[in-house]
Scaffold this active site. Structure first.
Site, mmCIF file in Angstrom:
data_model
loop_
_atom_site.group_PDB
_atom_site.id
_atom_site.type_symbol
_atom_site.label_atom_id
_atom_site.label_comp_id
_atom_site.label_asym_id
_atom_site.label_seq_id
_atom_site.Cartn_x
_atom_site.Cartn_y
_atom_site.Cartn_z
ATOM 1 N N GLN A 73 0.833 -1.215 0.000
ATOM 2 C CA GLN A 73 0.000 0.000 0.000
ATOM 3 C C GLN A 73 0.862 1.258 0.000
ATOM 4 O O GLN A 73 1.856 1.350 0.730
ATOM 5 C CB GLN A 73 -0.926 0.027 1.220
ATOM 6 C CG GLN A 73 -2.010 1.087 1.035
ATOM 7 C CD GLN A 73 -2.789 1.401 2.295
ATOM 8 O OE1 GLN A 73 -2.212 1.740 3.325
ATOM 9 N NE2 GLN A 73 -4.098 1.303 2.205
ATOM 10 N N CYS A 103 -6.437 7.135 5.227
ATOM 11 C CA CYS A 103 -5.747 7.419 6.490
ATOM 12 C C CYS A 103 -6.191 8.778 7.042
ATOM 13 O O CYS A 103 -6.120 9.783 6.338
ATOM 14 C CB CYS A 103 -4.232 7.397 6.294
ATOM 15 S SG CYS A 103 -3.381 7.760 7.839
HETATM 16 C C1 LIG Z 1 -3.194 0.341 14.170
HETATM 17 C C2 LIG Z 1 -3.889 0.583 12.855
HETATM 18 C C3 LIG Z 1 -3.125 0.920 11.741
HETATM 19 C C4 LIG Z 1 -3.748 1.146 10.513
HETATM 20 N N1 LIG Z 1 -2.975 1.434 9.411
HETATM 21 C C5 LIG Z 1 -3.558 1.545 8.186
HETATM 22 C C6 LIG Z 1 -2.767 1.716 7.007
HETATM 23 O O1 LIG Z 1 -1.533 1.734 7.045
HETATM 24 N N2 LIG Z 1 -3.439 1.836 5.832
HETATM 25 C C7 LIG Z 1 -4.798 1.798 5.745
HETATM 26 O O2 LIG Z 1 -5.351 1.912 4.649
HETATM 27 N N3 LIG Z 1 -5.567 1.628 6.840
HETATM 28 C C8 LIG Z 1 -4.976 1.479 8.042
HETATM 29 N N4 LIG Z 1 -5.755 1.237 9.148
HETATM 30 C C9 LIG Z 1 -7.208 1.074 8.988
HETATM 31 C C10 LIG Z 1 -7.594 -0.407 8.823
HETATM 32 O O3 LIG Z 1 -7.049 -0.953 7.633
HETATM 33 C C11 LIG Z 1 -9.125 -0.565 8.759
HETATM 34 O O4 LIG Z 1 -9.607 0.186 7.691
HETATM 35 C C12 LIG Z 1 -9.842 -0.108 10.034
HETATM 36 O O5 LIG Z 1 -9.142 -0.543 11.184
HETATM 37 C C13 LIG Z 1 -11.286 -0.618 10.083
HETATM 38 O O6 LIG Z 1 -11.338 -2.009 10.000
HETATM 39 P P1 LIG Z 1 -11.544 -2.951 11.313
HETATM 40 O O7 LIG Z 1 -12.846 -2.553 11.945
HETATM 41 O O8 LIG Z 1 -11.545 -4.349 10.783
HETATM 42 O O9 LIG Z 1 -10.386 -2.660 12.217
HETATM 43 C C14 LIG Z 1 -5.155 1.055 10.394
HETATM 44 C C15 LIG Z 1 -5.913 0.729 11.523
HETATM 45 C C16 LIG Z 1 -5.300 0.488 12.740
HETATM 46 C C17 LIG Z 1 -6.142 0.122 13.938
#
Ligand SMILES: Cc1cc2nc3c(=O)[nH]c(=O)nc-3n(C[C@H](O)[C@H](O)[C@H](O)COP(=O)(O)O)c2cc1C
Length: 329
Positions: A73, A103
């Site tokens: 990514q 982000c």
């Molecule tokens: C610690 C952390 C780091 C993340 N880093 C990224 C990232 O580098 N790129 C991205 O597109 N989303 C990032 N996200 C978002 C996740 O990919 C995801 O969209 C979000 O956590 C919602 O999904 P979930 O409910 O399954 O956690 C991050 C989320 C968390 C909690």
């Protein structure tokens, strides 16, 4: 149920690892893949970092041969720099390049990157076009529902990036303003699914087999991306894929299985990054693996003090003894 397909890649299931900075490094991606993740997505990498050949950034796109299929990514907002970054990622062996348009962090959006791109649809489309022309592998986009609730433009943005050559879109059912608060809006994800011809990957609040099934039924998405629920829980991928295949819930990992996975994950991290970094990074992972274990708070406190892999492992064995998880020899 049909397996998801993006470009020429057909996946072996519907449970994908969502990108997570500080979590989805190559070590965890290999682990997740071994545990059944059908696609893993790497932590976001700066396009400028790749352009300026920053050493740390270059390390972040190193792919382990055991993790395919894997998407790297990228974040940034200059189409030509993003296109160059995509080429570097393709050369590094990525199966797909995913663009971060979700982000929410201030240090990212203040440069017009990440979720700030949702406010500039024509630039977002230019970036996709430039990248899609630069590489042969699929270019995909990860986005939220919009900048805030007054400007929910996910459908419009998704259509624009599809038109520009994106081969799939992952939609996190929150706005930038929401950060991670509240419940993900799956209905809004279904609106994107209905408006596009390319696969949509649903994201937000999938935590187990039943929630994955519900997400797929409610939104019509082709696959689910699992983020937070996969941290310290690589078992979730098999759990979700099995549930979607058979409707059966497989058993949750026992405490002993969790501790064994911590040992393995720690060892791999130390091997990949050296003991000093491996230990420190593992503290954060381990805190998640311990979730729900008796006296988890004490255990978390103890591993914070461990300075070597051996000390770390001793804390785990002492805990097992104390909790009667293994017999004293
Ligand atoms: C610690 C952390 C780091 C993340 N880093 C990224 C990232 O580098 N790129 C991205 O597109 N989303 C990032 N996200 C978002 C996740 O990919 C995801 O969209 C979000 O956590 C919602 O999904 P979930 O409910 O399954 O956690 C991050 C989320 C968390 C909690």
């Amino acid at each position: 149920m049909k397996y998801p397909k993006i470009g020429n890649i057909t996946f072996d299931g519907w449970a994908f690892l969502a990108p997570m900075a500080g979590v989805s490094d190559a070590t965890y991606r290999v682990l997740a893949r071994r545990m059944g993740a059908s696609l893993t997505v790497a932590e976001m990498v700066s396009a400028k970092g790749l352009y300026y050949e920053n050493e740390k950034t270059k390390e972040m796109i190193v792919i382990n041969e055991k993790e395919h299929p894997v998407a790297l990514q990228i974040f940034g907002s200059d189409p030509s720099i993003m296109a160059l970054g995509a080429k570097r990622m393709e050369a590094a062996g990525a199966d797909m390049v995913d663009i971060n348009m979700g982000c929410p962090m201030q240090k990212v959006v203040k440069n017009g990157d990440g979720s700030a791109l949702m406010k500039n649809i024509s630039l977002a489309a230019d970036i996709v076009r430039a990248m899609a022309q630069a590489v042969h592998i699929p270019v995909t986009v990860k986005m939220r529902l919009g900048w805030d609730h007054a400007s929910m433009n996910a459908v419009e943005l998704a259509q624009a990036v599809e038109e520009a050559g994106a081969m799939a879109v992952t939609v996190h059912g929150r706005t930038r303003d929401d950060m991670y608060a509240g419940k993900a809006d799956w209905k809004a994800i279904s609106q994107v699914v209905n408006a596009l011809h390319i696969p949509v990957i649903g994201n937000g609040d999938v935590v187990d087999g039943p929630s994955a099934k519900q997400m797929m039924e409610e939104t019509g998405c082709a696959a689910v991306a699992i983020g937070r629920a996969a941290w310290g829980n690589p078992w979730i991928f098999r759990e979700v894929n099995e549930y979607l295949r058979t409707g059966e819930e497989i058993e949750k990992p026992t405490g002993a299985m969790r501790l064994d996975m911590v040992r393995y994950h720690l060892h791999e991290l130390c091997r990949e990054k050296g003991e000093y970094i491996g230990i420190r990074e593992m503290r954060a992972h381990a805190a998640h693996y311990f979730h729900g274990l008796p006296k988890a708070t004490i255990l978390r406190g103890q591993i914070m003090k461990a300075l070597t892999e051996e000390e770390f492992n001793r804390v785990l064995s002492d805990y097992e003894l104390m909790e009667g998880m293994i017999e004293k020899k």
